[in-house]
Design a protein around this motif. Structure first.
Motif, PDB file in Angstrom:
ATOM      1  N   ASN A 122     -30.168  96.390 -52.191  1.00  0.00           N
ATOM      2  CA  ASN A 122     -30.557  95.041 -51.747  1.00  0.00           C
ATOM      3  C   ASN A 122     -30.625  94.085 -52.933  1.00  0.00           C
ATOM      4  O   ASN A 122     -30.148  92.950 -52.859  1.00  0.00           O
ATOM      5  CB  ASN A 122     -31.917  95.084 -51.038  1.00  0.00           C
ATOM      6  CG  ASN A 122     -31.843  95.765 -49.686  1.00  0.00           C
ATOM      7  OD1 ASN A 122     -30.767  95.870 -49.099  1.00  0.00           O
ATOM      8  ND2 ASN A 122     -32.973  96.235 -49.192  1.00  0.00           N
TER       9      ASN A 122
ATOM     10  N   LYS B 213     -38.265  93.708 -42.820  1.00  0.00           N
ATOM     11  CA  LYS B 213     -37.676  93.182 -41.583  1.00  0.00           C
ATOM     12  C   LYS B 213     -36.224  92.746 -41.789  1.00  0.00           C
ATOM     13  O   LYS B 213     -35.359  93.073 -40.976  1.00  0.00           O
ATOM     14  CB  LYS B 213     -38.559  92.027 -41.097  1.00  0.00           C
ATOM     15  CG  LYS B 213     -38.034  91.248 -39.933  1.00  0.00           C
ATOM     16  CD  LYS B 213     -38.921  90.068 -39.660  1.00  0.00           C
ATOM     17  CE  LYS B 213     -39.262  89.279 -40.897  1.00  0.00           C
ATOM     18  NZ  LYS B 213     -38.109  88.735 -41.638  1.00  0.00           N
ATOM     19  N   SER B 214     -35.962  92.018 -42.890  1.00  0.00           N
ATOM     20  CA  SER B 214     -34.585  91.553 -43.127  1.00  0.00           C
ATOM     21  C   SER B 214     -33.658  92.728 -43.418  1.00  0.00           C
ATOM     22  O   SER B 214     -32.495  92.728 -43.017  1.00  0.00           O
ATOM     23  CB  SER B 214     -34.538  90.576 -44.308  1.00  0.00           C
ATOM     24  OG  SER B 214     -35.368  89.490 -44.033  1.00  0.00           O
ATOM     25  N   PHE B 215     -34.178  93.730 -44.096  1.00  0.00           N
ATOM     26  CA  PHE B 215     -33.393  94.940 -44.366  1.00  0.00           C
ATOM     27  C   PHE B 215     -33.035  95.622 -43.037  1.00  0.00           C
ATOM     28  O   PHE B 215     -31.880  96.019 -42.809  1.00  0.00           O
ATOM     29  CB  PHE B 215     -34.198  95.879 -45.278  1.00  0.00           C
ATOM     30  CG  PHE B 215     -33.625  97.244 -45.400  1.00  0.00           C
ATOM     31  CD1 PHE B 215     -32.385  97.448 -45.987  1.00  0.00           C
ATOM     32  CD2 PHE B 215     -34.314  98.350 -44.917  1.00  0.00           C
ATOM     33  CE1 PHE B 215     -31.843  98.723 -46.082  1.00  0.00           C
ATOM     34  CE2 PHE B 215     -33.782  99.617 -45.012  1.00  0.00           C
ATOM     35  CZ  PHE B 215     -32.540  99.805 -45.589  1.00  0.00           C
TER      36      PHE B 215
ATOM     37  N   GLY C 180     -42.743  91.233 -45.964  1.00  0.00           N
ATOM     38  CA  GLY C 180     -42.468  92.249 -46.974  1.00  0.00           C
ATOM     39  C   GLY C 180     -42.391  93.677 -46.468  1.00  0.00           C
ATOM     40  O   GLY C 180     -42.395  94.615 -47.256  1.00  0.00           O
TER      41      GLY C 180
ATOM     42  N   PRO D  73     -36.872 105.934 -44.407  1.00  0.00           N
ATOM     43  CA  PRO D  73     -37.656 106.332 -45.586  1.00  0.00           C
ATOM     44  C   PRO D  73     -37.812 105.224 -46.614  1.00  0.00           C
ATOM     45  O   PRO D  73     -37.046 104.252 -46.630  1.00  0.00           O
ATOM     46  CB  PRO D  73     -36.823 107.477 -46.181  1.00  0.00           C
ATOM     47  CG  PRO D  73     -35.455 107.290 -45.655  1.00  0.00           C
ATOM     48  CD  PRO D  73     -35.576 106.599 -44.330  1.00  0.00           C
TER      49      PRO D  73
ATOM     50  N   ASN E  33     -40.595 101.356 -41.039  1.00  0.00           N
ATOM     51  CA  ASN E  33     -39.890 101.352 -42.325  1.00  0.00           C
ATOM     52  C   ASN E  33     -40.824 101.925 -43.394  1.00  0.00           C
ATOM     53  O   ASN E  33     -42.040 101.897 -43.242  1.00  0.00           O
ATOM     54  CB  ASN E  33     -39.483  99.909 -42.667  1.00  0.00           C
ATOM     55  CG  ASN E  33     -38.541  99.853 -43.861  1.00  0.00           C
ATOM     56  OD1 ASN E  33     -37.786 100.793 -44.137  1.00  0.00           O
ATOM     57  ND2 ASN E  33     -38.591  98.761 -44.589  1.00  0.00           N
TER      58      ASN E  33
END
Ligand SMILES: Nc1ncnc2c1ncn2[C@@H]1O[C@H](COP(=O)(O)OP(=O)(O)OP(=O)(O)O)[C@@H](O)[C@H]1O
Length: 296
Positions: free
Chosen positions: A262, A58-60, A55, A253, A216
């Motif tokens: 997303n 990481k995927s972002f 959460g 940010p 992040n």
């Protein structure tokens, strides 16, 4: 009354658990799969994106790093091995598409900038279908994702790994012995940075280079007055990177427009190309490219 509220019975006394022998981990890493190796030979740089905890974005980061590298004209693929939370297709705007197969193998879905995308999400029959797999099945799935897919010639393969240092991380280290390095994603909280230290030590155990850390949700810029707020605390990612002797690649940010894009399945980097976040991803991509390509 039993002292075990779960009423779980062990049929036999269990031997005392030994901590994982790091030499054994290294020996397993030596066992290379030839088919995967053949495919990986055509890919110049393989970068694992990892995080200590789930959460943290990481995927972002994987998806936007892939787009930022691809925007430079380099050929990029992304393989989503986060089987329990596959979000890369949605973040690249290709959710709902299908993988196809021909006599040469499985064809990836083509995303923004021609990015080749493979994820378990393309194979799940319904949105709420869970993936309930043990380590051995995950290992075999990762092997197929790497070895049976028509990746072709690529400059970069971004590997979106699940959080932590479990089966998938070990499988990747084992199957891709020439992995170029890991990018580590954290948020600036003690809980996350502590978990990241474990990922850094894991990378060192399997002799994989750490390309650096992306912090992040590092800060929030108030849209009305431009004031900067450090929601999780200031400078924790930087401090952790310094303590662990790794580079801080960038600070992204906390921004509601990221979550909105997303959630809507719209690639953030394409939707907001002039935002400070997209510019930061271009900087991060530049740094990664410099590190890996100057090391050749
Ligand atoms: N910088 C950010 N600002 C606002 N929202 C963000 C940011 N980064 C990620 N998010 C949101 O946080 C949630 C988690 O992001 P993401 O799925 O990338 O995390 P993850 O680390 O890959 O999670 P997991 O490993 O548990 O699957 C998503 O809803 C995403 O839109």
């Amino acid at each position: 009354m039993s002292s075990n509220p779960f009423r779980i019975q062990n049929p036999q006394p269990q031997p005392q658990r030994q901590p994982r022998d790091l030499r054994k981990v290294n020996q397993q890493v030596q066992a290379v799969d030839l088919k995967v190796q053949m495919k990986m030979k055509n890919i110049k740089y393989k970068i694992g994106v990892v995080s200590g905890k789930g959460g943290v974005g990481k995927s972002f980061v994987s998806s936007n790093l892939a787009m930022a590298i691809a925007a430079s004209g380099r050929k990029v693929g992304i393989v989503d091995v986060d089987f329990h939370g596959p979000s890369v297709p949605k973040m690249l705007g290709v959710r709902g598409q299908m993988l196809t197969a021909d006599d040469k193998g499985i064809n990836p879905v083509i995303g923004p900038f021609g990015i080749k995308v493979v994820s378990i999400d393309f194979l799940l029959p319904r949105d709420d279908t869970p993936v309930v797999w043990r380590g051995a099945i995950k290992h075999s799935a990762i092997k197929q994702f790497l070895g049976d897919v028509n990746w072709g010639e690529l400059d970069y393969l971004i590997i979106d790994m699940p959080p932590g240092t479990g089966d998938e991380a070990l499988s990747i280290a084992q199957l891709v012995p020439g992995i170029t390095g890991f990018v580590i994603v954290t948020i600036p909280s003690e809980v996350s940075t502590l978990a990241v230290k474990k990922s850094i030590n894991f990378a060192r155990t399997v002799n994989t280079k750490i390309l650096g850390v992306v912090e992040n949700m590092s800060h929030f810029v108030c849209p009305s007055d431009g004031k900067v707020y450090y929601i999780f605390g200031e400078g924790k990612g930087k401090k952790m990177a310094e303590e662990m002797g790794v580079d801080l690649l960038g600070q992204v940010p906390l921004d509601p427009s990221i979550a909105e894009a997303n959630d809507a399945g719209e690639p953030f980097f394409l939707k907001h190309p002039d935002s400070p976040t997209s510019k930061e991803f271009l900087n991060i991509a530049d740094k990664v490219i410099k590190i890996v390509e100057s090391n050749q």
